[in-house]
Write a protein that holds these residues in place. Sequence first.
Motif, PDB file in Angstrom:
ATOM      1  N   GLY A  24     -40.630 -34.148 -46.979  1.00 45.95           N
ATOM      2  CA  GLY A  24     -39.516 -34.473 -47.275  1.00 45.95           C
ATOM      3  C   GLY A  24     -38.704 -34.451 -45.998  1.00 45.95           C
ATOM      4  N   THR A  25     -39.157 -33.668 -44.944  1.00 44.79           N
ATOM      5  CA  THR A  25     -38.159 -33.341 -43.830  1.00 44.79           C
ATOM      6  C   THR A  25     -38.533 -34.534 -42.742  1.00 44.79           C
ATOM      7  OG1 THR A  25     -39.835 -32.021 -42.854  1.00 44.79           O
ATOM      8  CG2 THR A  25     -38.169 -30.946 -44.095  1.00 44.79           C
ATOM      9  N   TYR A  26     -39.456 -35.421 -43.203  1.00 45.90           N
ATOM     10  CA  TYR A  26     -39.813 -36.534 -42.420  1.00 45.90           C
ATOM     11  C   TYR A  26     -39.347 -37.801 -42.821  1.00 45.90           C
ATOM     12  CZ  TYR A  26     -43.304 -33.455 -39.800  1.00 45.90           C
ATOM     13  OH  TYR A  26     -43.848 -32.494 -39.002  1.00 45.90           O
ATOM     14  N   PRO A  27     -39.263 -38.785 -42.221  1.00 45.08           N
ATOM     15  CA  PRO A  27     -38.748 -40.150 -42.797  1.00 45.08           C
ATOM     16  C   PRO A  27     -39.782 -40.516 -43.692  1.00 45.08           C
ATOM     17  CG  PRO A  27     -38.596 -40.252 -40.484  1.00 45.08           C
ATOM     18  CD  PRO A  27     -39.382 -38.995 -40.664  1.00 45.08           C
ATOM     19  N   PRO A  28     -39.331 -41.416 -44.763  1.00 45.10           N
ATOM     20  CA  PRO A  28     -40.124 -41.677 -45.960  1.00 45.10           C
ATOM     21  C   PRO A  28     -41.631 -42.593 -45.251  1.00 45.10           C
ATOM     22  CG  PRO A  28     -37.977 -42.884 -46.012  1.00 45.10           C
ATOM     23  CD  PRO A  28     -38.067 -41.971 -44.815  1.00 45.10           C
ATOM     24  N   GLU A  29     -41.521 -43.318 -44.413  1.00 40.80           N
ATOM     25  CA  GLU A  29     -42.611 -44.226 -43.893  1.00 40.80           C
ATOM     26  C   GLU A  29     -43.728 -42.999 -43.686  1.00 40.80           C
ATOM     27  OE1 GLU A  29     -39.537 -44.449 -42.737  1.00 40.80           O
ATOM     28  OE2 GLU A  29     -38.991 -46.550 -42.975  1.00 40.80           O
ATOM     29  N   THR A  30     -43.116 -41.873 -42.912  1.00 42.64           N
ATOM     30  CA  THR A  30     -44.023 -40.995 -42.286  1.00 42.64           C
ATOM     31  C   THR A  30     -44.544 -40.107 -43.235  1.00 42.64           C
ATOM     32  OG1 THR A  30     -42.642 -40.976 -40.218  1.00 42.64           O
ATOM     33  CG2 THR A  30     -44.262 -39.121 -40.336  1.00 42.64           C
ATOM     34  N   GLN A  89     -34.256 -26.667 -38.305  1.00 49.07           N
ATOM     35  CA  GLN A  89     -35.469 -27.395 -38.981  1.00 49.07           C
ATOM     36  C   GLN A  89     -36.717 -27.217 -38.917  1.00 49.07           C
ATOM     37  OE1 GLN A  89     -33.493 -30.843 -37.661  1.00 49.07           O
ATOM     38  NE2 GLN A  89     -32.615 -31.705 -39.700  1.00 49.07           N
ATOM     39  N   LEU A  96     -38.292 -23.002 -47.434  1.00 50.55           N
ATOM     40  CA  LEU A  96     -38.776 -23.996 -48.938  1.00 50.55           C
ATOM     41  C   LEU A  96     -39.516 -23.354 -49.946  1.00 50.55           C
ATOM     42  CD1 LEU A  96     -39.124 -27.390 -46.709  1.00 50.55           C
ATOM     43  CD2 LEU A  96     -37.198 -26.674 -48.218  1.00 50.55           C
TER      44      LEU A  96
ATOM     45  N   TYR B  14     -32.502 -30.840 -45.329  1.00 52.13           N
ATOM     46  CA  TYR B  14     -33.781 -30.968 -44.986  1.00 52.13           C
ATOM     47  C   TYR B  14     -34.349 -32.448 -44.657  1.00 52.13           C
ATOM     48  CZ  TYR B  14     -34.632 -26.086 -45.900  1.00 52.13           C
ATOM     49  OH  TYR B  14     -34.444 -24.638 -45.902  1.00 52.13           O
ATOM     50  N   ASN B  15     -33.767 -33.244 -45.317  1.00 52.06           N
ATOM     51  CA  ASN B  15     -34.070 -34.641 -45.528  1.00 52.06           C
ATOM     52  C   ASN B  15     -33.530 -35.635 -44.616  1.00 52.06           C
ATOM     53  OD1 ASN B  15     -35.949 -33.576 -47.806  1.00 52.06           O
ATOM     54  ND2 ASN B  15     -34.035 -33.688 -49.068  1.00 52.06           N
ATOM     55  N   PRO B  16     -34.243 -36.327 -44.059  1.00 46.18           N
ATOM     56  CA  PRO B  16     -33.481 -37.397 -43.001  1.00 46.18           C
ATOM     57  C   PRO B  16     -32.669 -38.343 -43.741  1.00 46.18           C
ATOM     58  CG  PRO B  16     -36.055 -37.693 -43.302  1.00 46.18           C
ATOM     59  CD  PRO B  16     -35.673 -36.622 -44.145  1.00 46.18           C
ATOM     60  N   TYR B 104     -46.470 -42.276 -32.657  1.00 41.93           N
ATOM     61  CA  TYR B 104     -46.274 -42.356 -33.964  1.00 41.93           C
ATOM     62  C   TYR B 104     -46.983 -41.010 -34.868  1.00 41.93           C
ATOM     63  CZ  TYR B 104     -45.380 -43.520 -38.949  1.00 41.93           C
ATOM     64  OH  TYR B 104     -44.941 -43.039 -40.115  1.00 41.93           O
TER      65      TYR B 104
END
Lengths: 184, 539
Positions: A24-30, A89, A96, B14-16, B104
């Motif tokens: 969840g600390t990464y963008p959704p696509e990632t 972060q 967590l 925590y969330n982007p 990426y």
Amino acid sequence: MGLEQFLAGDKPALARAWFDLILGTYPPETSALLQKDKNQFANPVGYTLSQSLSGIIDEMLGGFDHEKVLPLVDQVVRVRAIQDFSPAQAVGFVFLLKKIVRNRAEEGIREKRVSPNEVLAFESKIDQLALMAFNVYTGCREKLYELRVNEVKNRTFRLLQRASLIAEIPEQDTQLKNGKDSIT
Amino acid sequence: MAKVPKPNELVFDYNPPQKWWMDTKPEFRPGTWCYPGKAKNAEVLGLPNPREWSPLDEDWKLPSNWKEIIFEGMRDCLNKYRSLRVFMDICVRCGACSDKCHFYIGSGDPKNMPVLRGELLRSVYRKDFTLAGKIMGRIAGARELNEEVVKEWFYYFFQCTECRRCSVFCPYGIDTAEITIMGRELLNLLGVNIDWVLGPAANCYLNGNHLGIQPHAFKDMIEFFVEEIEAVNGIRIEPTFNRKGAEVLFITPSGDVFADPGTYTLMGYLMLFHEIGLDYTWSTYASEGGNFGLFTNHDTMKKLNAKMYAEAERLGVKYIIGGECGHMWRVIQQYMDTMNGPADFLEVPRSPITGTVFDNAKSTKMIHIVEFTADLIRNGKLKLDPSRNDHLRVTYHDSCNPARAMGFFDEPRYVIKNVCNNFWDMPPNCIREQTFCCGSGSGLNTDEFMEMRMRGGLPRANAVKHVHDKHGVNMLSCICAIDRAVLPPLMDYWVPDVDVTGVHELVGNAIVMEGETERTTDLRGNPLEGMEDMSDEDL
């Protein structure tokens, strides 16, 4: 029954829950990518995360041997230290785990299988883990800057040397070492 | 007294944020962007809008009619390069490329997905060059060109190393590297570039190599290596410079001349050519194999490439042998022939030792040293002692451009296996055409970009770590000067026990030269296996 024993009943789920929160600390696509591909070379970050987290959980519920925990923490933090995260972060993923443990322990406390003191003691272990992560993070960032400095130094020094623009003091040769000659 | 933050200020999210990609803007954090091009370098190359500027400034000092310039530039590129129009129109956003980019994989930033990197340009193309985009705007994936878009282009087109791994997986064969190349070409029209590209390109244009090493210093440097070789095996090599009438002109990246560990590879070249008695010369004017014009614009690439051939013509050589370089080979293999070729004044390369004719270079008249050496070994023309590399446990990094632009997979492995006894390949999805980039190519090998370089190099390092843990690999070989410069810090961060070498350094260690003294060390001065206790007095 101790908290460790209580939690050990479902170790994989514990590791999985922690992994999911970190995703969840990464963008959704990632985060989708990180959990999708199981190949360690196609998805090195996801693979390293899941492997290291399972290993850390094992240690947290077992002997908590620092020698074994450190390389596992290193693997996770080394990646996060160079990703687009603030320092907090980057190491904050450790905390967590508190969230997960508290959720799970709640039931045990209610059923009197776990004492609140045990939860506090376990959280102290998590704090130790966080400090370890902080050390690793600092080491990684220092390394990063050391690499920059070395790159700049090597570039200039070797160039000057090869272009015969500087005369370096040579290492003492064998004769000097054996006292056959002296600098007079 | 320092302000103590309140507990609620310490809580971080925590969330982007979840925003659509067009609404997410890059944050110019140190370590993720390269310093901008200096005015003096832009002036040397005749590039537009030379000025001092910074990506951190609000105002990038673009020309007043910058929008018009971009549209005109896009129109020009679309008319000139049919491939670009196809790449703009054909992508169906299937996502096959999305998780194949090393940046990426390492960064987790979705805009480093090749598909999204392409969209950065494609969205502007749709808005102004397609009917659907003009009418439907955002719904059709189109967006207005504004300064924010230019800033985003700068950020992401200089976070792509043009390695082309993504294109291997694209069902349509879209070459995202060429989209980046076009993106940089357009940015250059506005004077938006990085100095790590402009500086070397300008130096190369004026002095013949990236660092601006002048002819006398270049000669001194090569002679420095002559002495180093003599110290290792007693053989005195006498290279020649700018010699008219030599059969071969040898050109290698200048990185091999001044930066360790490339320098040991250069010693390998010198030893090999001496041993086979090749009639060749170095040039102090065409003293650079690399071509940072490829990372600037087509015009600069053409100019820098032409210089090598002009020198070959001036010296009257028959053909050119090129050293272990990466992008030089993309330029030669894919662009030279239509830019400056065919090189009719040269002859089709023919090895004077084996008689092999290199038909593959019929038009460019330039062959890769590794194919030349592989041919020598194949024909039994070299005496080799691979045990001199026994202290090394070697793996091979397929350098992106020779691998994906030339299909150069087997020749390097053939040479390595003949000069080393301990070789292990990395897993199949990390090598050959699927090789992972070093993370610092296409002019991004500058120190201020170190954090991003570590992200980009993560997948490669991860595979090296695997063979290191499994087989005890301690040496990563490659055939690219940028690799040799950037893989050492990458290894230092991710797999500290692994060092980096060029293939011809391994050749230099193994080659048994006529009349040489017994060797106790390799070219780096490290003791050979079994010679660890030998000191000078024992000899």
